[in-house]
Design an enzyme around this catalytic site. Structure first.
Site, mmCIF file in Angstrom:
data_model
loop_
_atom_site.group_PDB
_atom_site.id
_atom_site.type_symbol
_atom_site.label_atom_id
_atom_site.label_comp_id
_atom_site.label_asym_id
_atom_site.label_seq_id
_atom_site.Cartn_x
_atom_site.Cartn_y
_atom_site.Cartn_z
ATOM 1 N N GLU A 181 -48.805 -32.420 7.731
ATOM 2 C CA GLU A 181 -49.253 -32.090 9.289
ATOM 3 C C GLU A 181 -49.286 -30.644 9.372
ATOM 4 O O GLU A 181 -48.111 -30.013 9.148
ATOM 5 C CB GLU A 181 -48.393 -32.731 10.331
ATOM 6 C CG GLU A 181 -48.575 -33.916 10.545
ATOM 7 C CD GLU A 181 -47.672 -34.643 11.828
ATOM 8 O OE1 GLU A 181 -47.261 -33.781 12.562
ATOM 9 O OE2 GLU A 181 -47.461 -35.591 11.666
ATOM 10 N N ASP B 259 -45.535 -41.840 8.885
ATOM 11 C CA ASP B 259 -44.308 -41.517 9.416
ATOM 12 C C ASP B 259 -44.041 -42.130 10.796
ATOM 13 O O ASP B 259 -43.159 -41.886 11.457
ATOM 14 C CB ASP B 259 -43.655 -40.007 9.389
ATOM 15 C CG ASP B 259 -44.586 -39.148 10.175
ATOM 16 O OD1 ASP B 259 -45.684 -39.536 10.557
ATOM 17 O OD2 ASP B 259 -44.104 -37.800 10.158
ATOM 18 N N SER B 260 -45.309 -42.808 11.304
ATOM 19 C CA SER B 260 -45.325 -43.387 12.631
ATOM 20 C C SER B 260 -44.315 -44.752 12.366
ATOM 21 O O SER B 260 -44.004 -45.304 13.274
ATOM 22 C CB SER B 260 -46.715 -44.166 12.873
ATOM 23 O OG SER B 260 -47.429 -44.671 11.767
ATOM 24 N N ASP C 202 -46.951 -40.073 4.095
ATOM 25 C CA ASP C 202 -46.812 -38.965 4.730
ATOM 26 C C ASP C 202 -45.384 -38.096 4.316
ATOM 27 O O ASP C 202 -44.544 -38.643 3.868
ATOM 28 C CB ASP C 202 -46.432 -39.139 6.273
ATOM 29 C CG ASP C 202 -47.546 -39.242 7.070
ATOM 30 O OD1 ASP C 202 -48.526 -38.498 6.894
ATOM 31 O OD2 ASP C 202 -47.756 -39.792 8.235
ATOM 32 N N LYS D 114 -49.592 -36.632 2.668
ATOM 33 C CA LYS D 114 -50.419 -36.158 3.768
ATOM 34 C C LYS D 114 -49.248 -35.115 4.588
ATOM 35 O O LYS D 114 -48.302 -35.473 4.709
ATOM 36 C CB LYS D 114 -50.762 -37.002 4.956
ATOM 37 C CG LYS D 114 -51.574 -36.752 6.157
ATOM 38 C CD LYS D 114 -52.165 -37.508 6.805
ATOM 39 C CE LYS D 114 -51.489 -38.935 7.584
ATOM 40 N NZ LYS D 114 -50.563 -38.248 8.768
ATOM 41 N N GLU E 79 -56.392 -35.914 14.275
ATOM 42 C CA GLU E 79 -55.988 -36.797 15.313
ATOM 43 C C GLU E 79 -56.286 -36.213 16.659
ATOM 44 O O GLU E 79 -55.944 -34.994 16.824
ATOM 45 C CB GLU E 79 -54.527 -36.877 15.170
ATOM 46 C CG GLU E 79 -53.804 -37.848 15.989
ATOM 47 C CD GLU E 79 -52.507 -38.386 15.714
ATOM 48 O OE1 GLU E 79 -51.978 -37.964 14.715
ATOM 49 O OE2 GLU E 79 -51.833 -39.028 16.695
HETATM 50 O O1 KIV Z 1 -47.975 -41.379 10.932
HETATM 51 C C1 KIV Z 1 -49.061 -42.025 11.003
HETATM 52 O O2 KIV Z 1 -49.147 -43.162 11.238
HETATM 53 C C2 KIV Z 1 -50.344 -41.076 11.058
HETATM 54 C C3 KIV Z 1 -51.454 -41.579 11.960
HETATM 55 C C4 KIV Z 1 -51.210 -41.458 13.288
HETATM 56 C C5 KIV Z 1 -52.826 -40.951 11.511
HETATM 57 O O3 KIV Z 1 -50.277 -39.855 10.683
#
Ligand code: KIV
Length: 274
Positions: free
Chosen positions: A124, A54-55, A93, A122, A191
């Site tokens: 968080e 989600d970056s 994500d 993934k 992270e």
């Molecule tokens: O969203 C993302 O790119 C991430 C990385 C920072 C691991 O979760």
């Protein structure tokens, strides 16, 4: 046979592949990616795990945080990556609050897999996600638990900084890692934690641990693609390296990253927190 052909004919990367690599002590290369063209380049350069992070809220959409990213955005970009991928494992994500309750997380994770083609999702968060991880795992959805610095909690944290510096926080991260593995997590991602804490987590874990700003002992390394190509606006994070500068192109830059991860040359001391 060219590298690219070899990539297309080799067997798919699965969670079992990653577990075997961990057992053999073979480092796993992971990068974020958001579209089909880059997915093809990364895979042909040897990246085993494609993270649709989600970056993308920062590097694709230009937001200051990842919070505005929607499930629709994540499905769209995961589907793009899926079209460019042949064998790499696709991790996607769960965007901010799409996993706020276990049943909601189950439905949204299922959409990332059905509509986006993700192989693993993934999430968080720490202990608060144990029930969610258990439910997803029991329903056959692979999960990576993201611990340490949680970008989706930036407004609570106040700044992007190293986590687990206080003994109490470090113990909580270690306990969360154990709890989430017990709940059924297939992978852990750490992270921005000290190399020493990451080493403790890796030693305690029975599953592969991916690190970003978490030192060299992690089984896998991940970077945000645009950071390692040196095209992220502003200051590059300490834990990243510009693999494109001085090189011959993007494929070579990614191949250099894969080689550095495999040989244990990246992350080096200057990319690591103490
Ligand atoms: O969203 C993302 O790119 C991430 C990385 C920072 C691991 O979760």
């Amino acid at each position: 046979m060219s590298d690219k052909t070899a990539t297309h004919t080799a067997s798919p990367i699965t969670l079992a592949t990653l577990r075997e690599m961990r057992q053999r002590g073979e480092k796993i290369a992971c990068l974020t990616v958001y579209d089909a063209s880059f997915a093809t380049v990364l895979e042909s350069a040897g990246v085993e795990v494609l993270l649709v992070g989600d970056s993308l809220g920062n590097v694709i959409q230009g937001h200051e945080t990842t919070l505005p990213v929607t499930l629709t955005d994540m499905i769209y970009h995961t589907r793009c990556v899926h079209r460019g991928r042949r064998r790499a494992l696709i991790m996607a994500d769960m965007p901010f609050m799409s996993d706020a309750a276990p049943a909601q997380a189950l439905g949204n994770a299922a959409r990332l897999m059905k509509e986006g083609g993700a192989h693993i999702v993934k999430l968080e968060g720490g202990a608060v996600l144990a029930d969610t991880v258990r439910l997803l795992s029991e329903r056959g959805i692979p999960v990576c638990a993201h611990l340490g610095l949680l970008p989706q909690s930036i407004h609570k944290l106040g700044a992007y900084r190293v986590q687990g510096r206080e003994q109490q926080d470090a113990s909580r991260i270690l306990a969360d890692a154990k709890l989430l593995e017990e709940a059924g997590a297939d992978l852990l991602l750490l992270e921005c934690v000290s190399a020493a804490l990451a080493q403790e987590v890796v030693a305690a874990a029975g599953i592969p641990v991916i690190g970003i700003g978490a030192g060299p002992s992690c089984d896998a390394q991940v970077l945000v693609l645009y950071d390692m190509l040196g095209i992220t606006p502003g200051k590059r994070p300490k834990f990243s390296r510009d693999f494109l500068s001085g090189g011959h192109g993007i494929h070579e830059a990614v191949a250099a990253y894969v080689k550095a991860v495999k040989q244990g040359d990246f992350p080096a001391a200057e990319h690591t927190y103490r």
